[in-house]
Design a protein around this motif. Structure first.
Motif, PDB file in Angstrom:
ATOM      1  N   HIS A   1      -9.244  25.731  75.472  1.00 55.07           N
ATOM      2  CA  HIS A   1      -8.298  26.383  76.387  1.00 55.07           C
ATOM      3  C   HIS A   1      -7.922  27.806  75.969  1.00 55.07           C
ATOM      4  O   HIS A   1      -6.817  28.253  76.221  1.00 55.07           O
ATOM      5  N   LEU A   2      -8.857  28.486  75.310  1.00 59.56           N
ATOM      6  CA  LEU A   2      -8.617  29.880  74.957  1.00 59.56           C
ATOM      7  C   LEU A   2      -8.853  30.788  76.157  1.00 59.56           C
ATOM      8  O   LEU A   2      -8.305  31.879  76.228  1.00 59.56           O
ATOM      9  N   ILE A   3      -9.703  30.332  77.064  1.00 60.69           N
ATOM     10  CA  ILE A   3      -9.923  31.040  78.332  1.00 60.69           C
ATOM     11  C   ILE A   3      -9.991  30.010  79.448  1.00 60.69           C
ATOM     12  O   ILE A   3     -10.284  28.839  79.205  1.00 60.69           O
ATOM     13  N   THR A   4      -9.718  30.455  80.669  1.00 59.67           N
ATOM     14  CA  THR A   4      -9.748  29.537  81.802  1.00 59.67           C
ATOM     15  C   THR A   4     -11.163  29.424  82.365  1.00 59.67           C
ATOM     16  O   THR A   4     -12.071  30.146  81.960  1.00 59.67           O
ATOM     17  N   TYR A   5     -11.316  28.569  83.343  1.00 58.25           N
ATOM     18  CA  TYR A   5     -12.635  28.262  83.886  1.00 58.25           C
ATOM     19  C   TYR A   5     -13.346  29.479  84.490  1.00 58.25           C
ATOM     20  O   TYR A   5     -14.484  29.770  84.143  1.00 58.25           O
ATOM     21  N   SER A   6     -12.704  30.203  85.397  1.00 58.78           N
ATOM     22  CA  SER A   6     -13.377  31.311  86.090  1.00 58.78           C
ATOM     23  C   SER A   6     -13.884  32.393  85.139  1.00 58.78           C
ATOM     24  O   SER A   6     -15.040  32.794  85.233  1.00 58.78           O
ATOM     25  N   PRO A   7     -13.053  32.895  84.211  1.00 65.19           N
ATOM     26  CA  PRO A   7     -13.584  33.889  83.279  1.00 65.19           C
ATOM     27  C   PRO A   7     -14.696  33.342  82.386  1.00 65.19           C
ATOM     28  O   PRO A   7     -15.653  34.049  82.092  1.00 65.19           O
ATOM     29  N   SER A   8     -14.597  32.090  81.978  1.00 68.23           N
ATOM     30  CA  SER A   8     -15.659  31.542  81.123  1.00 68.23           C
ATOM     31  C   SER A   8     -16.967  31.448  81.900  1.00 68.23           C
ATOM     32  O   SER A   8     -18.042  31.717  81.356  1.00 68.23           O
ATOM     33  N   LEU A   9     -16.894  31.100  83.167  1.00 68.69           N
ATOM     34  CA  LEU A   9     -18.088  31.073  84.004  1.00 68.69           C
ATOM     35  C   LEU A   9     -18.654  32.481  84.182  1.00 68.69           C
ATOM     36  O   LEU A   9     -19.866  32.695  84.112  1.00 68.69           O
ATOM     37  N   ALA A  10     -17.774  33.461  84.370  1.00 68.48           N
ATOM     38  CA  ALA A  10     -18.206  34.855  84.505  1.00 68.48           C
ATOM     39  C   ALA A  10     -18.902  35.340  83.238  1.00 68.48           C
ATOM     40  O   ALA A  10     -19.911  36.049  83.297  1.00 68.48           O
ATOM     41  N   ILE A  11     -18.381  34.935  82.084  1.00 74.43           N
ATOM     42  CA  ILE A  11     -19.002  35.317  80.807  1.00 74.43           C
ATOM     43  C   ILE A  11     -20.385  34.688  80.692  1.00 74.43           C
ATOM     44  O   ILE A  11     -21.357  35.358  80.342  1.00 74.43           O
ATOM     45  N   CYS A  12     -20.496  33.406  80.983  1.00 74.25           N
ATOM     46  CA  CYS A  12     -21.789  32.720  80.894  1.00 74.25           C
ATOM     47  C   CYS A  12     -22.830  33.347  81.824  1.00 74.25           C
ATOM     48  O   CYS A  12     -23.962  33.600  81.417  1.00 74.25           O
ATOM     49  N   ILE A  13     -22.439  33.611  83.064  1.00 70.05           N
ATOM     50  CA  ILE A  13     -23.370  34.223  84.017  1.00 70.05           C
ATOM     51  C   ILE A  13     -23.744  35.636  83.560  1.00 70.05           C
ATOM     52  O   ILE A  13     -24.908  36.028  83.622  1.00 70.05           O
ATOM     53  N   GLY A  14     -22.765  36.391  83.078  1.00 75.06           N
ATOM     54  CA  GLY A  14     -23.040  37.740  82.576  1.00 75.06           C
ATOM     55  C   GLY A  14     -23.995  37.730  81.396  1.00 75.06           C
ATOM     56  O   GLY A  14     -24.904  38.558  81.320  1.00 75.06           O
ATOM     57  N   LEU A  15     -23.803  36.796  80.467  1.00 75.91           N
ATOM     58  CA  LEU A  15     -24.703  36.677  79.322  1.00 75.91           C
ATOM     59  C   LEU A  15     -26.128  36.372  79.765  1.00 75.91           C
ATOM     60  O   LEU A  15     -27.086  37.010  79.321  1.00 75.91           O
TER      61      LEU A  15
END
Length: 160
Positions: free
Chosen positions: A76-90
């Motif tokens: 829970h250091l980051i929420t779902y939407s930003p974590s998904l954005a990070i994964c897609i960006g990577l």
């Protein structure tokens, strides 16, 4: 969390990846005693035999960043939407850098029909001529910022 943060996080991830790839290529690929030896084969031959080994490092790094993102999400250091954005960006950043670099070394690749690709290829060719220049794979931004940019030969001739 407002929806715009996801877009900001996605763009920041792309910027982070480009920065990381620049420094990785410059300091690990060219100055590390361990990895520079394997990367130098690519420069000596100019072919893609070294590509599989380079892909292994790219996949390893992408996996590490991906797992760090999942870990941050699980705790829970980051929420779902930003974590998904990070994964897609990577995924997009590493895939784009890998595929564009491979295309530079494939004569007649379908991307050659685009001027932007030919310009990037010219920039990459300068890196093969001047090993301490043009470390950026898909753009010259960080080379220009950190003073490692070498203009392509036609650009040098235009200034004369």
């Amino acid at each position: 969390m407002f929806p715009g943060i996801t877009i900001v996080v996605f763009i920041a991830t792309l910027l982070f990846c480009e920065t990381f790839i620049y420094f990785y290529h410059r300091y690990i690929g060219h100055e590390s005693r361990v990895l520079s030896a394997s990367h130098s084969i690519h420069h000596k031959r100019g072919d893609l035999d070294q590509g599989v080994e380079d892909l292994g490092w790219v996949l390893l790094l992408a996996t590490v960043f991906f797992l760090m993102t999942i870990y941050a999400r699980l705790f829970h250091l980051i929420t779902y939407s930003p974590s998904l954005a990070i994964c897609i960006g990577l995924i997009l950043s590493f895939a784009a850098n890998w595929n564009i670099h491979r295309a530079y070394h494939v004569p007649g690749h379908w991307l050659y029909k685009y001027k932007w690709f030919r310009d990037l290829k010219d920039n990459h060719d300068q890196h093969h001529r001047y090993r301490r220049k043009n470390y950026g794979i898909t753009n010259p931004l960080f080379d220009k910022i950190f003073g490692t940019y070498q203009p392509t030969e036609p650009m040098l001739q235009k200034k004369i």
